[in-house]
Design an enzyme around this catalytic site. Structure first.
Site, short mmCIF file in Angstrom:
data_model
loop_
_atom_site.label_atom_id
_atom_site.label_comp_id
_atom_site.label_asym_id
_atom_site.label_seq_id
_atom_site.Cartn_x
_atom_site.Cartn_y
_atom_site.Cartn_z
N ASP A 154 2.55 -34.17 15.95
CA ASP A 154 2.54 -36.17 15.82
C ASP A 154 2.96 -36.44 16.73
O ASP A 154 3.10 -36.09 17.84
CB ASP A 154 3.60 -35.65 14.62
CG ASP A 154 4.07 -36.97 13.99
OD1 ASP A 154 2.94 -37.89 13.98
OD2 ASP A 154 4.49 -37.32 13.13
N LEU A 194 -7.84 -14.74 18.83
CA LEU A 194 -7.18 -16.18 18.01
C LEU A 194 -7.71 -16.45 16.32
O LEU A 194 -8.71 -16.59 15.96
CB LEU A 194 -6.59 -17.20 18.68
CG LEU A 194 -6.28 -18.17 18.20
CD1 LEU A 194 -4.11 -17.90 17.89
CD2 LEU A 194 -5.69 -19.04 19.39
N HIS A 236 -5.14 -40.53 18.97
CA HIS A 236 -6.31 -39.52 18.87
C HIS A 236 -7.09 -39.04 19.04
O HIS A 236 -7.66 -37.58 19.97
CB HIS A 236 -6.91 -39.71 17.08
CG HIS A 236 -6.03 -40.24 16.26
ND1 HIS A 236 -4.15 -40.32 16.07
CD2 HIS A 236 -5.88 -41.31 15.34
CE1 HIS A 236 -3.94 -40.29 14.98
NE2 HIS A 236 -5.24 -41.66 14.48
C1 IPE Z 1 2.19 -35.38 9.62
O1 IPE Z 1 2.41 -36.32 10.87
C2 IPE Z 1 0.35 -35.19 9.41
C3 IPE Z 1 0.00 -34.47 10.71
C4 IPE Z 1 0.73 -34.30 12.25
C5 IPE Z 1 -1.65 -34.03 10.36
P1 IPE Z 1 2.16 -37.47 9.68
O2 IPE Z 1 2.49 -38.75 11.43
O3 IPE Z 1 1.55 -38.04 8.83
O4 IPE Z 1 4.36 -38.07 9.20
P2 IPE Z 1 4.73 -39.14 8.83
O5 IPE Z 1 4.29 -39.69 7.77
O6 IPE Z 1 5.11 -39.59 9.95
O7 IPE Z 1 5.94 -37.52 7.71
C1 IPE Z 2 -0.54 -37.54 14.22
O1 IPE Z 2 0.13 -38.74 14.93
C2 IPE Z 2 -2.35 -37.42 13.92
C3 IPE Z 2 -2.44 -37.12 12.47
C4 IPE Z 2 -1.74 -37.49 11.87
C5 IPE Z 2 -3.45 -37.10 11.76
P1 IPE Z 2 0.30 -39.73 14.00
O2 IPE Z 2 -1.08 -40.53 13.84
O3 IPE Z 2 1.34 -40.00 13.28
O4 IPE Z 2 1.11 -40.96 15.31
P2 IPE Z 2 2.69 -41.56 15.46
O5 IPE Z 2 3.13 -40.70 14.49
O6 IPE Z 2 2.22 -42.41 14.11
O7 IPE Z 2 3.12 -42.04 16.53
MG MG Z 3 2.85 -39.63 12.93
#
Ligand code: IPE
Ligand code: IPE
Ligand code: MG
Length: 256
Positions: free
Chosen positions: A25, A136, A42
């Site tokens: 995240d 792995l 990303h």
């Molecule tokens: C969780 O992250 C999903 C992934 C990392 C794929 P999110 O960014 O979607 O989670 P929330 O919405 O903050 O809980």
């Molecule tokens: C995690 O990073 C990637 C996915 C959920 C696909 P985020 O896109 O949720 O990044 P933040 O939380 O907005 O910074």
């Molecule tokens: Mg996120």
């Protein structure tokens, strides 16, 4: 980290987690800090995936499970979702061969029926190519939700009951567990979430029942060997009790 354990001993093979599960995240915030579109985060996150997989393969970790796209992430702007889909496709195309050469066994967990056929085919192909590898175990959670996982396992057992092959009285935890994703792997020992949020966000709900949780503010694209080593060292300093008392756990480890 437990002060008694130096960082050298902390990375002893005996204290290495066998299975690490990560919520990757913070991509969006990483990009925002740089005044870039979220999708740049990303793209940058792919580098962190590569570093993490290489580190785990090198250390002889049994399994690594990465949360790439949740069943709730479809709620994001359509453009972001489509960039993520393109990135999965491109990364699978680019990295599968190399993973195979490194003896990595790859699988995708989640409801893949929602993905376009081309992506589903790529996923199938990557799993097929690496199926016989014994290095792995890399699992990518895509359109995955912990509640979905429990529901799909329950549905299959319900079908067995409906077909008269199973009686409700024989429906046990073990039977349900056997139908959950990752049932053939050791349960996650260490869960890591980057990006600072302290929640599970519908990741592996069943499988994390006794997992050690570790949260770091580091944003996913900045995640590196050092952060991962820190998490592993922290894990190594914990006492896992599984319901026993601390003294019982010490006695058991001394008698081993
Ligand atoms: C969780 O992250 C999903 C992934 C990392 C794929 P999110 O960014 O979607 O989670 P929330 O919405 O903050 O809980
Ligand atoms: C995690 O990073 C990637 C996915 C959920 C696909 P985020 O896109 O949720 O990044 P933040 O939380 O907005 O910074
Ligand atoms: Mg996120």
């Amino acid at each position: 980290m437990n002060a008694v354990l130096g960082s050298a001993t902390a990375l002893d093979a005996e204290r290495l987690p066998r299975h690490i599960a990560i919520i990757m995240d913070g991509n969006g915030r990483w990009a925002k800090q740089r005044h870039l579109p979220r999708t740049a985060g990303h793209h940058a996150g792919v580098g962190a995936v590569r570093r993490t997989v290489e580190f785990c393969a090198k250390k002889g970790i049994t399994a690594l499970t990465l949360f790439a796209f949740s069943s709730e992430n479809w709620r994001r702007p359509q453009e972001e979702v489509s960039v993520l889909m393109g990135l999965f496709l491109a990364t699978l195309e680019k990295e599968t061969q190399k993973l195979h050469q490194n003896n990595v066994r790859m699988r995708i967990i989640g409801d893949r029926s929602a993905f376009v056929p081309e992506l589903q085919e790529r996923m199938d192909a990557a799993e097929r190519m690496t199926a016989d590898n014994n290095g792995l175990n890399l699992s990518i959670a895509a359109n995955y939700g912990g509640r979905w996982d429990i529901t799909q396992a329950a549905r299959r057992l319900a079908q067995e009951v409906a077909d008269g092959r199973l009686s409700p009285a024989d429906l046990t935890e073990q039977k349900l567990e056997a139908l959950m994703s990752l049932a053939d792997l050791p349960e996650p020992d260490l869960f890591i979430r980057t990006g600072g949020e302290q929640r599970i966000s519908n990741f592996l709900l069943w499988q994390l029942a006794y997992t050690e949780l570790y949260f770091t503010p580091v944003l996913w694209p900045d995640f590196d060997e050092q952060t991962l080593s820190q998490a592993i060292a922290d894990y190594a300093g914990r006492q896992r009790r599984f319901g026993y008392t601390g003294d019982q756990v010490l006695q058991r480890s001394e008698s081993r």
